[in-house]
Motif scaffolding. Structure first.
Motif, PDB file in Angstrom:
ATOM      1  N   ILE A  33       0.835  -1.203   0.000  1.00  0.00           N
ATOM      2  CA  ILE A  33       0.000   0.000   0.000  1.00  0.00           C
ATOM      3  C   ILE A  33       0.868   1.249   0.000  1.00  0.00           C
ATOM      4  O   ILE A  33       0.603   2.222  -0.732  1.00  0.00           O
ATOM      5  CB  ILE A  33      -0.950  -0.012   1.215  1.00  0.00           C
ATOM      6  N   GLU A  34       1.930   1.226   0.795  1.00  0.00           N
ATOM      7  CA  GLU A  34       2.827   2.380   0.865  1.00  0.00           C
ATOM      8  C   GLU A  34       3.514   2.638  -0.478  1.00  0.00           C
ATOM      9  O   GLU A  34       3.612   3.792  -0.926  1.00  0.00           O
ATOM     10  CB  GLU A  34       3.876   2.134   1.958  1.00  0.00           C
ATOM     11  N   ILE A  49      -1.717   6.008  10.059  1.00  0.00           N
ATOM     12  CA  ILE A  49      -2.410   4.743  10.325  1.00  0.00           C
ATOM     13  C   ILE A  49      -1.409   3.606  10.462  1.00  0.00           C
ATOM     14  O   ILE A  49      -1.526   2.739  11.344  1.00  0.00           O
ATOM     15  CB  ILE A  49      -3.423   4.452   9.205  1.00  0.00           C
ATOM     16  N   SER A  50      -0.409   3.580   9.589  1.00  0.00           N
ATOM     17  CA  SER A  50       0.602   2.526   9.632  1.00  0.00           C
ATOM     18  C   SER A  50       1.360   2.555  10.963  1.00  0.00           C
ATOM     19  O   SER A  50       1.590   1.510  11.593  1.00  0.00           O
ATOM     20  CB  SER A  50       1.573   2.691   8.464  1.00  0.00           C
ATOM     21  N   ASP A  51       1.742   3.748  11.408  1.00  0.00           N
ATOM     22  CA  ASP A  51       2.429   3.861  12.699  1.00  0.00           C
ATOM     23  C   ASP A  51       1.523   3.414  13.841  1.00  0.00           C
ATOM     24  O   ASP A  51       1.985   2.760  14.794  1.00  0.00           O
ATOM     25  CB  ASP A  51       2.866   5.316  12.930  1.00  0.00           C
ATOM     26  N   LYS A  52       0.261   3.767  13.735  1.00  0.00           N
ATOM     27  CA  LYS A  52      -0.697   3.387  14.779  1.00  0.00           C
ATOM     28  C   LYS A  52      -0.845   1.867  14.875  1.00  0.00           C
ATOM     29  O   LYS A  52      -0.896   1.299  15.970  1.00  0.00           O
ATOM     30  CB  LYS A  52      -2.051   4.037  14.467  1.00  0.00           C
ATOM     31  N   ASN A  97      -2.701  -4.776  14.799  1.00  0.00           N
ATOM     32  CA  ASN A  97      -2.561  -5.307  13.433  1.00  0.00           C
ATOM     33  C   ASN A  97      -3.813  -5.122  12.578  1.00  0.00           C
ATOM     34  O   ASN A  97      -3.911  -5.722  11.513  1.00  0.00           O
ATOM     35  CB  ASN A  97      -2.163  -6.785  13.447  1.00  0.00           C
ATOM     36  N   TYR A  98      -4.776  -4.351  13.071  1.00  0.00           N
ATOM     37  CA  TYR A  98      -5.951  -4.044  12.259  1.00  0.00           C
ATOM     38  C   TYR A  98      -6.569  -2.756  12.776  1.00  0.00           C
ATOM     39  O   TYR A  98      -6.227  -2.265  13.858  1.00  0.00           O
ATOM     40  CB  TYR A  98      -6.970  -5.186  12.280  1.00  0.00           C
TER      41      TYR A  98
END
Length: 698
Positions: free
Chosen positions: A177-178, A217-220, A227-228
């Motif tokens: 996604i990144e 969001i990825s860092d969170k 993991n979700y």
């Protein structure tokens, strides 16, 4: 050389007994995918299109009844899939790799013949070996979802949310996604793309904003180790809003192509961004879990996507359809605008069309005489091709610039205008079904009678003018120009004694291509702002003055595409016979207006001492040549226009029925206008254009 018969498929019982019995043969193949390919092939149907459901219940029963088989298959599959990278499939497979259309076509065609084989530590390698048929996604999606859920549970598979460590499925998904977001932003911020959407010039780019939001969001995800994310998460909602804004940005750029034009390279660039956004729209929901059982469903969906993307990565037909649709739309849009000037709406325009066609017939008659002169020049096949091409090109350009009409140029232009009228009619909700095409049928009658009177004007005038011209040459110089050429001039018109129909079809193709060239040049010039660049050229303004430079820009805008189109049409017409000589093929062109002039030259060359049979086949041949010219160029143009507007060819039956119904009701309207003036043009997109003067359009 004898070929072996294909080995019959083994049954499931045979497969498990061979590989998973007490000998545990699978352990020796633990790092090989061949065994998995054999298992998949057992279920692969011979014709996936006709199969309604692919049942794997037998496999489920075997695994349930035999714990050794189930455990062995589970360990084998986990070993095969362990730490396999798959981010490249999500970021690359099925997405344009380059803005060069022809490179992309070559790349995919070569990959179809000799598929790329990635490193064995990638999931792409496994999928290439196991799901190598392009129809595999079709039958896999026909396996009942409940059976797949049971298989997932029996084999004790884990969901992608178990871990976010490096090389884990979730880490691969996040990385994919990144990468997609970075690639999208890089392409979308290129000047070639941003100039297509000046409306966004002073606004914050949604492509940069979505990158920042996803980073949060990825860092969170990594910090909270959940993991979700939940559907109600504000960051996720903002992410989807930004995604929608990115999609709207790209669609706005595509819509603006009607205003600014578009190049093939830019079209590919925008398509690539659109495909990547579509891929994101599929992948982002996989990060969301609403209920615990969604983890299994999302994991299975990810597996489906991976198989589908990998099988579809070398799809050439899809590439061509997507890449050429907008370009063909812009081309047919230009030809439709030009074609409106060929469509008469009343008696005044009808007879004006006859006069402009008569002017075209005069020039064609002169071209016929010049070609006979040039044929007597002793030179090579290339020399004749050059001379004939110049003769045709200069003549066609003269017809165009002087505002005369060449009847056979009309079908390639009027066909897109017809289809555009049909497209407008399809938007109307009218019952019964045939009434939807009533307006179109009336418009078709106008197009047909305009074509009819143009043919009449060309043919009727070209014959006497050619006859007059060769007679004047004879009495002035005592030289019968066609004395040695008369037989071939007349015989080549016969559809029985010569390949005149085939040669007329070749001319029809060239007529179609000339329309494509005109639309392409107009689209290119619009995209490159050629008219504005000429208008504001500093040297021209200093030399010619602002007013004359403005006039030059206007002339370029109105005439240049047609001049280029007519030039290449002349080259095609003049060089075909020489190309045929080079290839050893009987290639040539037959054009209805030139056929009329050639018949006149042939009769005079023979001193009118010609059999009735030859005269009959000559006159009959002129009609057949005109019909084939029309059908080929019109048919090809209609096909292109249908495709560019996504109109299904299945509608042709209803269209033909509506036209036939209108013909039975008013047959004369297909040949002559009514005594009273017709209503305004039926084209909804530009009702006023059809009343423009017919001059300057050919």
């Amino acid at each position: 050389m004898k070929f072996r018969k294909p080995k019959p498929k083994m049954t499931l019982q045979e497969f498990f007994k061979l590989n998973f019995d007490e000998n545990n043969l699978w352990e020796y193949k633990a790092d090989e995918v061949d065994m998995l390919a054999e298992l998949v092939d057992i279920f692969r149907p011979a014709n996936p299109d006709v199969v309604l459901t692919v049942d794997i219940s037998e496999l489920l029963v075997i695994l349930e009844e035999n714990e050794q088989y189930c455990k062995g298959l589970s360990v084998y599959l986990k070993e095969i899939l362990k730490h396999k990278k798959f981010s490249k499939i999500l970021t690359d497979a099925g997405i344009l790799s380059d803005t060069d259309f022809f490179y992309e076509v070559r790349h995919r065609l070569f990959a179809k013949l000799i598929p790329e084989q990635p490193e064995k530590n990638t999931l792409e390698y496994v999928l290439n070996q196991v799901f190598f048929m392009k129809s595999d996604p079709l039958w896999i999606n026909k396996i009942p979802a409940e059976q797949v859920d049971v298989l997932f549970t029996q084999l004790n598979f884990y969901s992608v949310y178990v871990s976010s460590r490096a090389k884990s499925p979730l880490a691969e998904l996040l990385f994919s996604i990144e990468v997609l977001m970075h690639r999208i932003a890089g392409r979308a911020l290129e000047s070639e793309v941003t100039k297509m959407v000046p409306e966004y010039e002073n606004l914050e780019s949604p492509f940069l904003a979505i990158q920042k939001e996803f980073a949060l969001i990825s860092d969170k995800l990594l910090e909270e180790r959940k993991n979700y994310i939940l559907p109600k998460d504000l960051g996720y909602k903002q992410l989807m809003i930004l995604h929608r804004q990115c999609v709207e940005y790209v669609e706005h750029a595509f819509r603006n192509s009607n205003k600014f034009g578009i190049s093939l390279r830019l079209n590919q660039n925008l398509l690539r961004i659109r495909q990547q956004l579509q891929r994101l729209r599929t992948l982002l929901p996989l990060l969301v879990l609403n209920e615990p059982e969604d983890a299994r469903r999302n994991t299975i969906d990810l597996a489906y996507y991976l198989i589908e993307y990998n099988c579809d990565k070398n799809n050439v037909r899809k590439l061509i359809n997507e890449s050429t649709q907008l370009i063909s739309y812009e081309i047919t849009q230009h030809t439709a605008n030009t074609g409106e000037s060929y469509i008469t709406k009343d008696r005044k325009e009808y007879f004006r069309m006859f006069r402009t066609a008569a002017g075209g017939g005069i020039i064609v008659a002169v071209l016929c005489i010049l070609k006979v002169f040039l044929s007597k020049v002793e030179t090579s096949a290339f020399g004749h091709a050059l001379l004939y091409s110049l003769n045709y090109s200069m003549g066609f350009i003269a017809i165009y610039v002087l505002g005369f009409t060449l009847a056979t140029k009309q079908p390639a232009m009027t066909a897109p205008a017809l289809v555009r009228a049909l497209e407008a009619g399809r938007r109307e909700k009218i019952a019964p079904e045939l009434e939807k095409y009533k307006t179109f049928a009336e418009f078709f009658a106008r197009v047909f009678r305009s074509q009819f009177i143009a043919f009449v004007g060309n043919v009727v005038v070209a014959f006497p003018v050619a006859l007059l011209g060769i007679w004047l040459i004879d009495i002035t110089f005592s030289y019968n120009l066609a004395l040695t050429k008369w037989f071939s001039l007349i015989n080549n018109l016969s559809p029985v004694h010569s390949p005149a129909i085939f040669h007329a079809a070749i001319a029809g193709i060239f007529l179609f291509l000339s329309g494509i060239i005109a639309g392409s040049v107009a689209n290119r010039d619009k995209h490159q702002h050629m008219y504005y660049r000429i208008q504001e050229h500093p040297w021209l303004k200093m030399t010619l003055g602002r007013i004359r430079t403005q006039r030059l820009a206007n002339i370029y805008e109105k005439k240049w595409a047609g001049i280029v189109s007519n030039f290449w049409f002349g080259v095609f017409m003049g060089s075909t016979a020489s190309v045929g000589i080079f290839l050893g093929l009987d290639l040539d062109i037959r054009h209805i207006t030139f056929a009329s002039g050639n018949l006149a030259l042939g009769l005079y060359g023979a001193n009118y001492n010609v059999s009735n049979e030859m005269i009959f086949w000559g006159i009959f041949g002129i009609g057949i040549i005109g019909l084939v010219n029309f059908l080929v160029s019109f048919g090809l143009s209609v096909m292109l226009a249908f495709r560019s507007r996504n109109i299904p060819f299945s509608e042709l039956g209803d269209i033909n029925a509506a036209i036939w119904k209108h013909f039975k009701r008013k047959p004369a309207s297909f040949f002559f206008p009514s005594l009273r003036n017709s209503s305004r043009a039926l084209l909804p997109e530009s009702t006023a254009k059809s009343s423009r003067a017919l001059s300057g359009k050919s």
